[in-house]
Scaffold this motif. Structure first.
Motif, PDB file in Angstrom:
ATOM      1  N   VAL A 289      -8.535  19.138   4.919  1.00 51.72           N
ATOM      2  CA  VAL A 289      -9.601  18.155   5.519  1.00 51.72           C
ATOM      3  C   VAL A 289      -9.898  17.016   4.395  1.00 51.72           C
ATOM      4  CG1 VAL A 289     -11.910  17.962   6.745  1.00 51.72           C
ATOM      5  CG2 VAL A 289     -10.528  19.809   7.163  1.00 51.72           C
ATOM      6  N   GLY A 290     -10.092  17.271   3.456  1.00 57.32           N
ATOM      7  CA  GLY A 290     -10.695  16.218   2.429  1.00 57.32           C
ATOM      8  C   GLY A 290      -9.587  15.520   2.286  1.00 57.32           C
ATOM      9  N   ASN A 291      -8.304  15.977   2.219  1.00 55.54           N
ATOM     10  CA  ASN A 291      -7.140  14.898   1.987  1.00 55.54           C
ATOM     11  C   ASN A 291      -7.024  13.994   3.131  1.00 55.54           C
ATOM     12  OD1 ASN A 291      -6.470  15.658  -0.504  1.00 55.54           O
ATOM     13  ND2 ASN A 291      -5.166  17.339   0.184  1.00 55.54           N
ATOM     14  N   SER A 292      -7.042  14.390   4.329  1.00 56.94           N
ATOM     15  CA  SER A 292      -7.089  13.618   5.497  1.00 56.94           C
ATOM     16  C   SER A 292      -8.016  12.305   5.344  1.00 56.94           C
ATOM     17  CB  SER A 292      -7.464  14.498   6.871  1.00 56.94           C
ATOM     18  OG  SER A 292      -8.812  14.652   6.975  1.00 56.94           O
ATOM     19  N   VAL A 293      -9.030  12.568   4.861  1.00 59.19           N
ATOM     20  CA  VAL A 293      -9.998  11.487   4.764  1.00 59.19           C
ATOM     21  C   VAL A 293      -9.599  10.527   3.566  1.00 59.19           C
ATOM     22  CG1 VAL A 293     -12.526  10.844   3.826  1.00 59.19           C
ATOM     23  CG2 VAL A 293     -12.126  12.960   5.372  1.00 59.19           C
ATOM     24  N   ARG A 294      -9.114  11.082   2.641  1.00 59.25           N
ATOM     25  CA  ARG A 294      -8.522  10.207   1.441  1.00 59.25           C
ATOM     26  C   ARG A 294      -7.339   9.360   2.082  1.00 59.25           C
ATOM     27  NH1 ARG A 294      -9.519  14.937  -1.475  1.00 59.25           N
ATOM     28  NH2 ARG A 294     -10.898  14.848  -2.955  1.00 59.25           N
ATOM     29  N   VAL A 295      -6.348   9.953   2.881  1.00 53.92           N
ATOM     30  CA  VAL A 295      -5.251   9.340   3.489  1.00 53.92           C
ATOM     31  C   VAL A 295      -5.770   8.126   4.196  1.00 53.92           C
ATOM     32  CG1 VAL A 295      -3.585   9.403   5.063  1.00 53.92           C
ATOM     33  CG2 VAL A 295      -3.600  11.146   3.296  1.00 53.92           C
ATOM     34  N   GLN A 296      -6.730   8.496   5.161  1.00 49.97           N
ATOM     35  CA  GLN A 296      -7.500   7.352   5.912  1.00 49.97           C
ATOM     36  C   GLN A 296      -7.802   6.094   5.118  1.00 49.97           C
ATOM     37  OE1 GLN A 296     -10.980   8.666   8.087  1.00 49.97           O
ATOM     38  NE2 GLN A 296     -11.636   6.597   8.385  1.00 49.97           N
ATOM     39  N   VAL A 297      -8.323   6.409   3.941  1.00 51.51           N
ATOM     40  CA  VAL A 297      -9.189   5.324   3.142  1.00 51.51           C
ATOM     41  C   VAL A 297      -8.012   4.453   2.565  1.00 51.51           C
ATOM     42  CG1 VAL A 297     -10.514   4.922   1.257  1.00 51.51           C
ATOM     43  CG2 VAL A 297     -11.324   6.417   2.769  1.00 51.51           C
ATOM     44  N   LEU A 298      -6.933   5.454   2.098  1.00 55.61           N
ATOM     45  CA  LEU A 298      -5.577   4.734   1.486  1.00 55.61           C
ATOM     46  C   LEU A 298      -4.981   3.792   2.377  1.00 55.61           C
ATOM     47  CD1 LEU A 298      -4.435   7.309  -1.050  1.00 55.61           C
ATOM     48  CD2 LEU A 298      -5.193   5.027  -1.791  1.00 55.61           C
ATOM     49  N   ALA A 299      -4.788   4.301   3.489  1.00 53.42           N
ATOM     50  CA  ALA A 299      -4.269   3.549   4.749  1.00 53.42           C
ATOM     51  C   ALA A 299      -4.968   2.499   4.994  1.00 53.42           C
ATOM     52  CB  ALA A 299      -4.053   4.474   5.814  1.00 53.42           C
ATOM     53  N   THR A 300      -6.379   2.224   5.117  1.00 54.96           N
ATOM     54  CA  THR A 300      -7.193   1.153   5.453  1.00 54.96           C
ATOM     55  C   THR A 300      -6.813   0.403   4.344  1.00 54.96           C
ATOM     56  OG1 THR A 300      -8.555   2.618   6.658  1.00 54.96           O
ATOM     57  CG2 THR A 300      -9.433   0.531   5.889  1.00 54.96           C
ATOM     58  N   MET A 301      -6.945   0.838   2.999  1.00 50.75           N
ATOM     59  CA  MET A 301      -6.809  -0.367   1.896  1.00 50.75           C
ATOM     60  C   MET A 301      -5.327  -0.860   1.804  1.00 50.75           C
ATOM     61  SD  MET A 301      -8.082  -1.776  -0.421  1.00 50.75           S
ATOM     62  CE  MET A 301      -9.691  -1.033  -0.960  1.00 50.75           C
ATOM     63  N   LEU A 302      -4.336  -0.062   2.305  1.00 51.68           N
ATOM     64  CA  LEU A 302      -3.135  -0.529   2.428  1.00 51.68           C
ATOM     65  C   LEU A 302      -2.980  -1.550   3.238  1.00 51.68           C
ATOM     66  CD1 LEU A 302      -0.947   2.471   1.656  1.00 51.68           C
ATOM     67  CD2 LEU A 302      -0.870   0.327   0.299  1.00 51.68           C
ATOM     68  N   ALA A 303      -3.588  -1.564   4.438  1.00 51.38           N
ATOM     69  CA  ALA A 303      -3.554  -2.309   5.407  1.00 51.38           C
ATOM     70  C   ALA A 303      -4.046  -3.631   5.030  1.00 51.38           C
ATOM     71  CB  ALA A 303      -4.113  -1.799   6.924  1.00 51.38           C
ATOM     72  N   ALA A 304      -5.229  -3.652   4.477  1.00 53.85           N
ATOM     73  CA  ALA A 304      -6.238  -4.722   3.816  1.00 53.85           C
ATOM     74  C   ALA A 304      -5.080  -5.422   2.859  1.00 53.85           C
ATOM     75  CB  ALA A 304      -7.265  -4.438   3.391  1.00 53.85           C
ATOM     76  N   LEU A 305      -4.401  -4.777   2.058  1.00 51.44           N
ATOM     77  CA  LEU A 305      -3.667  -5.379   1.136  1.00 51.44           C
ATOM     78  C   LEU A 305      -2.615  -6.541   1.651  1.00 51.44           C
ATOM     79  CD1 LEU A 305      -3.758  -2.652  -1.769  1.00 51.44           C
ATOM     80  CD2 LEU A 305      -4.528  -5.017  -1.932  1.00 51.44           C
ATOM     81  N   VAL A 306      -1.721  -5.525   2.848  1.00 50.46           N
ATOM     82  CA  VAL A 306      -0.611  -5.806   3.302  1.00 50.46           C
ATOM     83  C   VAL A 306      -0.837  -7.284   3.940  1.00 50.46           C
ATOM     84  CG1 VAL A 306       0.959  -6.063   5.439  1.00 50.46           C
ATOM     85  CG2 VAL A 306       0.578  -3.941   3.574  1.00 50.46           C
ATOM     86  N   ILE A 307      -2.121  -7.455   4.559  1.00 47.76           N
ATOM     87  CA  ILE A 307      -2.693  -8.568   5.266  1.00 47.76           C
ATOM     88  C   ILE A 307      -3.263  -9.468   4.483  1.00 47.76           C
ATOM     89  CG2 ILE A 307      -4.446  -9.479   6.802  1.00 47.76           C
ATOM     90  CD1 ILE A 307      -4.253  -6.733   8.438  1.00 47.76           C
ATOM     91  N   GLY A 308      -4.158  -9.097   3.473  1.00 49.82           N
ATOM     92  CA  GLY A 308      -4.995  -9.947   2.491  1.00 49.82           C
ATOM     93  C   GLY A 308      -4.217 -10.734   1.483  1.00 49.82           C
ATOM     94  N   VAL A 309      -3.276  -9.841   0.815  1.00 47.69           N
ATOM     95  CA  VAL A 309      -2.536 -10.756  -0.305  1.00 47.69           C
ATOM     96  C   VAL A 309      -1.708 -12.012   0.148  1.00 47.69           C
ATOM     97  CG1 VAL A 309      -0.710 -10.340  -1.806  1.00 47.69           C
ATOM     98  CG2 VAL A 309      -2.486  -8.441  -1.719  1.00 47.69           C
ATOM     99  N   PRO A 310      -0.812 -11.644   1.257  1.00 52.79           N
ATOM    100  CA  PRO A 310      -0.070 -12.994   1.704  1.00 52.79           C
ATOM    101  C   PRO A 310      -1.040 -13.953   1.866  1.00 52.79           C
ATOM    102  CG  PRO A 310       0.831 -11.040   2.730  1.00 52.79           C
ATOM    103  CD  PRO A 310      -0.399 -10.463   1.829  1.00 52.79           C
ATOM    104  N   LEU A 311      -2.126 -13.698   2.755  1.00 50.15           N
ATOM    105  CA  LEU A 311      -2.984 -14.701   3.231  1.00 50.15           C
ATOM    106  C   LEU A 311      -3.722 -15.289   1.931  1.00 50.15           C
ATOM    107  CD1 LEU A 311      -4.811 -13.123   6.391  1.00 50.15           C
ATOM    108  CD2 LEU A 311      -3.040 -15.037   6.191  1.00 50.15           C
ATOM    109  N   GLY A 312      -4.210 -14.650   0.989  1.00 53.77           N
ATOM    110  CA  GLY A 312      -4.669 -15.116  -0.135  1.00 53.77           C
ATOM    111  C   GLY A 312      -4.009 -16.094  -1.129  1.00 53.77           C
ATOM    112  N   LEU A 313      -2.439 -15.587  -1.205  1.00 53.00           N
ATOM    113  CA  LEU A 313      -1.656 -16.626  -1.903  1.00 53.00           C
ATOM    114  C   LEU A 313      -1.489 -17.738  -1.084  1.00 53.00           C
ATOM    115  CD1 LEU A 313       1.166 -13.911  -2.580  1.00 53.00           C
ATOM    116  CD2 LEU A 313      -0.312 -15.051  -4.258  1.00 53.00           C
ATOM    117  N   ALA A 314      -1.346 -17.769   0.075  1.00 48.78           N
ATOM    118  CA  ALA A 314      -1.385 -19.172   1.191  1.00 48.78           C
ATOM    119  C   ALA A 314      -2.455 -19.981   0.808  1.00 48.78           C
ATOM    120  CB  ALA A 314      -0.969 -18.671   2.350  1.00 48.78           C
TER     121      ALA A 314
END
Length: 374
Positions: A289-314
């Motif tokens: 159950v704890g790992n499911s929460v960790r996966v949720q947070v990592l998935a959220t951060m990955l999504a933020a990085l996938v969107i944020g890094v290209p936008l930040g570079l541009a």
């Protein structure tokens, strides 16, 4: 509601990541510009000025001193005049003695003037006059006479000028062709020598060897002003003092995003207590159950990085280009690949740390107690 909240967390994380990456691009570009004096108009290793900027340079003495030296790659001699107007506005002008191949002006766009009917302007001067490459302008003054000229290029103007008069700056001023005035008049106004050394030559050692000869460059016998390093105009000095600001602001925003992510995950865990309790009742261990929460947070951060890094570079590239254009310097945006990679790694590590407390809370959920409350 839960999906909308998750989307908001991803969006805010992407904004924080994008802002920080944009700050990295801007800061890296600024550092690259500050470490490249040619970008802000000072491409020489050594320089000297005679007559306080009003002339008195012995052209033959300069050539005699520098010709044949193995440690000198090239040199430029400039006249400076404040008596020229463009479309009725006074503009400080620098006039090279000749357009030798080693002429040192940095060109932002277009090219340097080749004949008497062409000029190159600084970025801000061109903007103030409302002209661009290929446009016509009216030139006037005692040396150049009234004539129509074409803007051949946008150049970074060296920060040189006559004492007690306006001086050029990276984006202010213009470059005239040597043939735009009578050659004798140009030679009589020669006042500045910029020297490029061959790679590996020590500017201080070369300057020491040239000191006695430099004293002979003033036709009236006055000691010239000598420059053993780049001259930074006031604009560049001011920019240098603020180069840490974007990173500080970006860092504070990233820290606030981390706190926001931690709070949102804690709220999410509380909202999902029944769902997590059912998982425990179905046989999930506390660790799962704890790992499911960790996966949720990592998935959220990955999504933020996938969107944020290209936008930040541009965004960083756009902001830097606008800033460099306003300042009148010539430098391409710098992409700090190592820092971007470090940002991604630190963000993922931060997500793991942020997930620790909510994951522990989720792992301690007692199925019977949660379901009984429901």
């Amino acid at each position: 509601g839960h999906s909308r909240g998750a989307g908001l967390v991803v969006a805010s994380g992407a904004l924080a990541v994008g802002t920080f990456v944009a700050a990295l691009v801007f800061g890296s570009s600024l550092a690259a510009m500050l470490s490249t004096p040619a970008a802000y108009g000072w491409p020489w290793d050594l320089a000297a000025m005679t007559g306080s900027g009003y002339g008195d340079l012995d052209v033959e003495a300069v050539n005699t001193t520098l010709e044949g030296r193995a440690d000198v790659a090239s040199w430029s001699m400039l006249a400076i005049t404040s008596d020229v107007t463009v479309n009725g506005q006074p503009v400080q002008a620098v006039v090279p003695l000749d357009m030798r191949p080693g002429i040192d002006f940095t060109v932002v766009e277009g090219r340097l003037p080749r004949d008497a009917d062409e000029v190159a302007l600084g970025t801000r001067t061109a903007a103030d006059l409302g002209v661009g490459i290929g446009d016509k302008a009216d030139l006037d003054g005692p040396v150049v006479g009234p004539r129509q000229v074409t803007v051949a290029g946008i150049a970074v103007i060296p920060p040189v000028g006559q004492f007690q008069a306006d001086r050029a700056a990276p984006g202010l001023g213009m470059v005239l062709s040597p043939s735009i005035a009578e050659q004798e008049e140009v030679v009589g106004n020669m006042t500045f020598v910029g020297i490029d050394l061959v790679p590996g030559a020590d500017p201080r050692a070369v300057h020491t060897e040239l000191r006695d000869a430099i004293l002979s460059w003033d036709t009236l016998g006055y000691p010239p002003f000598e420059y053993r390093g780049p001259v930074r105009p006031a604009e560049i000095v001011n920019v240098r003092s603020m180069r840490a600001v974007p990173l500080v602001v970006g860092g504070l925003l990233a820290a606030s995003a981390a706190v926001g992510l931690a709070v949102s995950v804690l709220v999410s865990v509380r909202a999902r207590r029944r769902e997590l309790g059912i998982l425990r009742a179905l046989g999930f261990t506390g660790r799962q159950v704890g790992n499911s929460v960790r996966v949720q947070v990592l998935a959220t951060m990955l999504a933020a990085l996938v969107i944020g890094v290209p936008l930040g570079l541009a965004a960083g590239r756009v902001v830097w280009r606008l800033f460099a254009s306003q300042l009148g310097v010539a430098t391409e945006p710098s992409l700090p690949g190592g820092w971007i990679a470090a940002t991604v790694l630190v963000s993922l590590l931060m997500a793991i740390v942020v997930a620790a407390l909510p994951a522990r809370a989720a792992a301690r959920i007692v199925p019977a107690a949660v379901l009984r409350q429901e």
